[in-house]
Design a protein around this motif. Structure first.
Motif, PDB file in Angstrom:
ATOM      1  N   ALA A 108      35.701  33.387 -34.847  1.00 27.96           N
ATOM      2  CA  ALA A 108      34.709  33.241 -33.780  1.00 27.96           C
ATOM      3  C   ALA A 108      35.096  34.071 -32.561  1.00 27.96           C
ATOM      4  N   ALA A 109      34.111  34.723 -31.968  1.00 27.27           N
ATOM      5  CA  ALA A 109      34.358  35.610 -30.822  1.00 27.27           C
ATOM      6  C   ALA A 109      34.889  34.854 -29.610  1.00 27.27           C
ATOM      7  N   THR A 110      34.617  33.569 -29.549  1.00 30.24           N
ATOM      8  CA  THR A 110      35.045  32.771 -28.390  1.00 30.24           C
ATOM      9  C   THR A 110      36.514  32.341 -28.476  1.00 30.24           C
ATOM     10  N   ARG A 111      37.140  32.565 -29.621  1.00 26.94           N
ATOM     11  CA  ARG A 111      38.525  32.125 -29.797  1.00 26.94           C
ATOM     12  C   ARG A 111      39.474  33.179 -29.233  1.00 26.94           C
ATOM     13  N   THR A 112      40.447  32.765 -28.445  1.00 26.81           N
ATOM     14  CA  THR A 112      41.380  33.710 -27.825  1.00 26.81           C
ATOM     15  C   THR A 112      42.801  33.178 -27.887  1.00 26.81           C
ATOM     16  N   ILE A 113      43.758  34.060 -28.104  1.00 29.55           N
ATOM     17  CA  ILE A 113      45.168  33.698 -28.078  1.00 29.55           C
ATOM     18  C   ILE A 113      45.833  34.168 -26.781  1.00 29.55           C
ATOM     19  N   LEU A 114      45.169  35.095 -26.084  1.00 25.42           N
ATOM     20  CA  LEU A 114      45.711  35.654 -24.844  1.00 25.42           C
ATOM     21  C   LEU A 114      45.006  35.162 -23.589  1.00 25.42           C
ATOM     22  N   GLY A 115      43.771  34.757 -23.720  1.00 26.58           N
ATOM     23  CA  GLY A 115      42.941  34.527 -22.542  1.00 26.58           C
ATOM     24  C   GLY A 115      42.373  35.849 -22.063  1.00 26.58           C
ATOM     25  N   ALA A 116      41.198  35.815 -21.477  1.00 23.19           N
ATOM     26  CA  ALA A 116      40.513  37.060 -21.098  1.00 23.19           C
ATOM     27  C   ALA A 116      41.315  37.884 -20.104  1.00 23.19           C
ATOM     28  N   ALA A 117      41.912  37.235 -19.102  1.00 21.11           N
ATOM     29  CA  ALA A 117      42.622  37.988 -18.063  1.00 21.11           C
ATOM     30  C   ALA A 117      43.838  38.715 -18.629  1.00 21.11           C
ATOM     31  N   VAL A 127      41.097  36.209 -34.629  1.00 15.24           N
ATOM     32  CA  VAL A 127      40.800  37.544 -35.157  1.00 15.24           C
ATOM     33  C   VAL A 127      40.166  38.437 -34.097  1.00 15.24           C
ATOM     34  N   ALA A 128      39.324  37.893 -33.242  1.00 20.34           N
ATOM     35  CA  ALA A 128      38.645  38.706 -32.230  1.00 20.34           C
ATOM     36  C   ALA A 128      39.652  39.328 -31.267  1.00 20.34           C
ATOM     37  N   ASP A 129      40.662  38.570 -30.847  1.00 21.51           N
ATOM     38  CA  ASP A 129      41.686  39.113 -29.946  1.00 21.51           C
ATOM     39  C   ASP A 129      42.534  40.174 -30.647  1.00 21.51           C
ATOM     40  N   ARG A 130      42.841  39.949 -31.920  1.00 23.03           N
ATOM     41  CA  ARG A 130      43.617  40.950 -32.660  1.00 23.03           C
ATOM     42  C   ARG A 130      42.839  42.258 -32.761  1.00 23.03           C
ATOM     43  N   GLN A 136      44.091  25.734 -31.815  1.00 23.55           N
ATOM     44  CA  GLN A 136      44.015  26.224 -33.181  1.00 23.55           C
ATOM     45  C   GLN A 136      42.822  25.619 -33.911  1.00 23.55           C
ATOM     46  N   SER A 137      42.203  26.424 -34.784  1.00 21.59           N
ATOM     47  CA  SER A 137      40.988  25.961 -35.479  1.00 21.59           C
ATOM     48  C   SER A 137      41.310  24.996 -36.611  1.00 21.59           C
ATOM     49  N   SER A 138      42.552  24.973 -37.083  1.00 24.60           N
ATOM     50  CA  SER A 138      42.969  23.960 -38.051  1.00 24.60           C
ATOM     51  C   SER A 138      44.019  23.076 -37.392  1.00 24.60           C
ATOM     52  N   LEU A 139      44.081  21.827 -37.800  1.00 24.71           N
ATOM     53  CA  LEU A 139      44.956  20.861 -37.151  1.00 24.71           C
ATOM     54  C   LEU A 139      46.400  21.344 -37.151  1.00 24.71           C
ATOM     55  N   ASN A 140      46.968  21.470 -35.952  1.00 24.24           N
ATOM     56  CA  ASN A 140      48.358  21.882 -35.784  1.00 24.24           C
ATOM     57  C   ASN A 140      48.646  23.261 -36.377  1.00 24.24           C
ATOM     58  N   GLY A 141      47.604  24.105 -36.504  1.00 29.13           N
ATOM     59  CA  GLY A 141      47.786  25.469 -36.997  1.00 29.13           C
ATOM     60  C   GLY A 141      48.019  25.576 -38.480  1.00 29.13           C
ATOM     61  N   ALA A 142      47.633  24.553 -39.236  1.00 27.13           N
ATOM     62  CA  ALA A 142      47.898  24.543 -40.676  1.00 27.13           C
ATOM     63  C   ALA A 142      47.176  25.696 -41.382  1.00 27.13           C
ATOM     64  N   ILE A 143      47.691  26.061 -42.551  1.00 26.19           N
ATOM     65  CA  ILE A 143      47.105  27.150 -43.345  1.00 26.19           C
ATOM     66  C   ILE A 143      45.707  26.741 -43.812  1.00 26.19           C
ATOM     67  N   THR A 144      44.758  27.668 -43.670  1.00 27.06           N
ATOM     68  CA  THR A 144      43.369  27.390 -44.010  1.00 27.06           C
ATOM     69  C   THR A 144      42.716  28.635 -44.577  1.00 27.06           C
ATOM     70  N   THR A 145      41.630  28.426 -45.334  1.00 31.02           N
ATOM     71  CA  THR A 145      40.814  29.539 -45.828  1.00 31.02           C
ATOM     72  C   THR A 145      39.504  29.650 -45.049  1.00 31.02           C
ATOM     73  N   ASP A 146      39.371  28.914 -43.972  1.00 37.62           N
ATOM     74  CA  ASP A 146      38.146  28.907 -43.168  1.00 37.62           C
ATOM     75  C   ASP A 146      38.054  30.188 -42.332  1.00 37.62           C
ATOM     76  N   ASP A 147      37.298  31.164 -42.807  1.00 41.53           N
ATOM     77  CA  ASP A 147      37.160  32.434 -42.095  1.00 41.53           C
ATOM     78  C   ASP A 147      36.326  32.294 -40.831  1.00 41.53           C
TER      79      ASP A 147
END
Length: 554
Positions: free
Chosen positions: A339-348, A395-398, A323-334
């Protein structure tokens, strides 16, 4: 007959595949059950992952489910477990017999995979270990792949912290007229547990937090001895996946959610993850294909229901970027979350999911998902404040998922979600930065079974979410589950809620009903009472038929 440790491991899993002609999983002999003074089937029976010609069955021998070592009171010897599958509850018409070997290495659990049965019908099953006979379970095969089913009925549930309340929701699930139960994760909680809820003296056997194999096994035993859960498992086939609490709160791939010292955590967390995955396999109706290999487990898979629906179960924990914020905390950091490199599923897994859209012939594409896919903004002002533990942090995976579905002409995309301990009904939009972008699907987020305690119908947090998210159409924070009925033209979602869980015996009622019409993405509210029922008493009104609800129609 002498067996090595490695041979015993495989006999407890691959040996369970001895379903073919009712033969023993070890052709040269049987392993006699030890004399047991107590019932070895304390954790019940279960079935899952149905296909048109079969399903997987499950049980675990555990005469002492809270034995501190996590071994369930069994010795070190393997035990042959026989099973029968019949067309009737009295077992006058047995269609399959076989046996599997339960070993200490897999906590004396067995997972026989049954095949060669008729499509789209109910069957009954039971196990025997020595002179002990299990409760009778009931399960169902899926319709044939080329068939045209009229409807599918199921419930989905998640988040059942044992110490937060009673599993009354499963009493009501057991009474539903459904084909399937879908569980979206947080089946156990790894954190502190006390025995105060039922008066059972188990706290001395449980570590403050499950971190090793014995600890995770005891957490599963704690849940599975509960009669409502055992009954719901015995009555229906289940599809299961995991979220975070099966391992560690907010974990991501190789990282603990608690952000431990990076010099120690990777190796320690891999061992912990391996123990958690193994315990999950030992306690769920999962096939050999889902048997963990060390710190890895293959949980993303598809369930086909004729040409009516495909249910795709996702794994949003094992392959995700941290997660881009510590422990998935709420953030306004868009920038961090987009970032295109961030994934929740993995490429495969992402490619497998999107490719599956193109190959599917199903009218309804259903995704079993752990954390909210649609945007959940916590700021009703101009800023966008979101949790990076959900898809808002990826966001990229969504975008890839939603665009991939649209580009492949998915007719009806419906996402089922857990995790939040709240009920939501929401539209899925291609681009949340553009309120005029098209709606591409629907998402129903289900509340918890118990986690969070009694809950409330509405509170200030919910009002803020409704104000800040125009695509969010419904909010409720009571406990319960979600009931779904889908036919060829209409999807119906009933949010089934309980007024309390911190004491037993709560009634259930339908808090609201939403539909999705074939070929028209987005949710439509069809019925919701102006004033929710009173919290107390058994006179809570039921709404069992939408045609009888105010303003309702089918």
């Amino acid at each position: 007959m002498s067996l090595t440790r490695r041979q015993l491991w495989h006999l407890g899993t691959a040996g369970s595949l001895a379903l073919l002609a009712g033969t023993s999983s070890i052709s040269s002999g049987r392993f006699r059950a030890p004399r047991l003074s107590d019932d070895p089937f304390t954790l019940g029976v279960a079935s899952g992952d149905p296909t048109p010609d079969g399903f997987v069955l499950w049980t675990r021998l555990a005469p002492d489910p809270f034995a501190p070592d996590g071994a369930g009171g069994m010795g070190s010897r393997p035990v042959t477990v026989d099973y029968e599958v019949a067309e009737d509850e009295r077992f006058a018409r047995v269609v399959r017999r076989g046996s599997a070997v339960a070993t200490r290495e897999l906590a004396h659990s067995v997972h026989p995979e049954i095949a060669g049965l008729s499509a789209d019908r109910w069957y009954y099953y039971r196990f025997r270990a020595g002179s002990a006979v299990s409760p009778v379970g009931r399960t169902r095969t899926a319709p044939a792949r080329d068939s045209h089913p009229d409807r599918l009925r199921f419930v989905f549930a998640s988040c059942q912290a044992w110490n937060d309340g009673y599993y009354t929701a499963y009493d009501h699930i057991a009474a539903e007229d459904i084909d399937l139960v879908v569980h979206l994760g947080d089946y156990i909680y790894e954190d502190a547990v006390t025995g105060a809820r039922t008066g059972r003296s188990v706290e001395s056997h449980l570590r403050p937090e499950a971190r090793d194999l014995a600890g995770y096994r005891l957490r599963y035993a704690l849940s599975k001895v509960e009669h409502p859960l055992r009954r719901a498992h015995a009555l229906f086939p289940w599809l299961v996946t995991m979220d975070d609490h099966e391992v560690d709160d907010n974990w991501a791939a190789g990282s603990s959610g608690l952000d431990l010292d990076i010099d120690i955590a990777p190796a320690v967390f891999r061992a912990r993850r391996a123990a958690a995955f193994r315990a999950m396999y030992e306690h769920q109706p999962l096939r050999l294909a889902q048997r963990p290999t060390g710190a890895g487990i293959h949980l993303h898979r598809r369930y086909h229901y004729g040409d009516l629906a495909d249910i795709t179960m996702l794994d949003t924990r094992q392959y995700r970027t941290r997660q881009s914020s510590l422990n998935g905390a709420i953030t306004t950091d868009d920038d961090g979350r987009a970032a295109a490199t961030r994934t929740i599923l993995g490429a495969a897994q992402r490619d497998w999911l999107i490719d599956g859209f193109a190959r599917s012939r199903a009218r309804w594409q259903i995704i079993g998902n752990q954390v909210p896919l649609g945007q959940t903004d916590h700021d009703s002002g101009p800023a966008t404040a979101v949790s990076t533990d959900a898809w808002d942090g990826y966001v990229a995976d969504r975008t890839a998922l939603l665009t991939g579905a649209a580009d492949r002409d998915v007719r009806n995309l419906v996402v089922l979600t857990g995790d939040r301990h709240e009920n939501y009904a929401s539209d899925l939009r291609r681009d949340y930065a553009d309120p005029e972008s098209p709606i591409l699907g629907s998402e129903f987020t289900g509340t918890s079974v118990t986690s969070g305690g009694d809950g409330v119908d509405m509170y200030e947090h919910g009002r803020r979410l409704l104000d800040a998210n125009p695509d969010l159409k419904f909010f409720n924070a009571q406990r319960g589950y979600v009931r779904v009925e889908v036919d060829r033209w209409l999807w119906r979602t009933d949010f089934r809620v309980l007024p309390y869980v911190e004491r037993p015996g709560a009634p259930v009622h339908t808090r609201a009903t939403y539909v999705v019409r074939d070929g028209i993405p987005g949710v439509i509210e069809t019925w919701r009472p102006e004033h929710p029922p009173a919290v107390e008493g058994d006179a809570t009104p039921e709404v069992e038929d939408l045609a009888h609800a105010p303003g309702g129609d089918r």
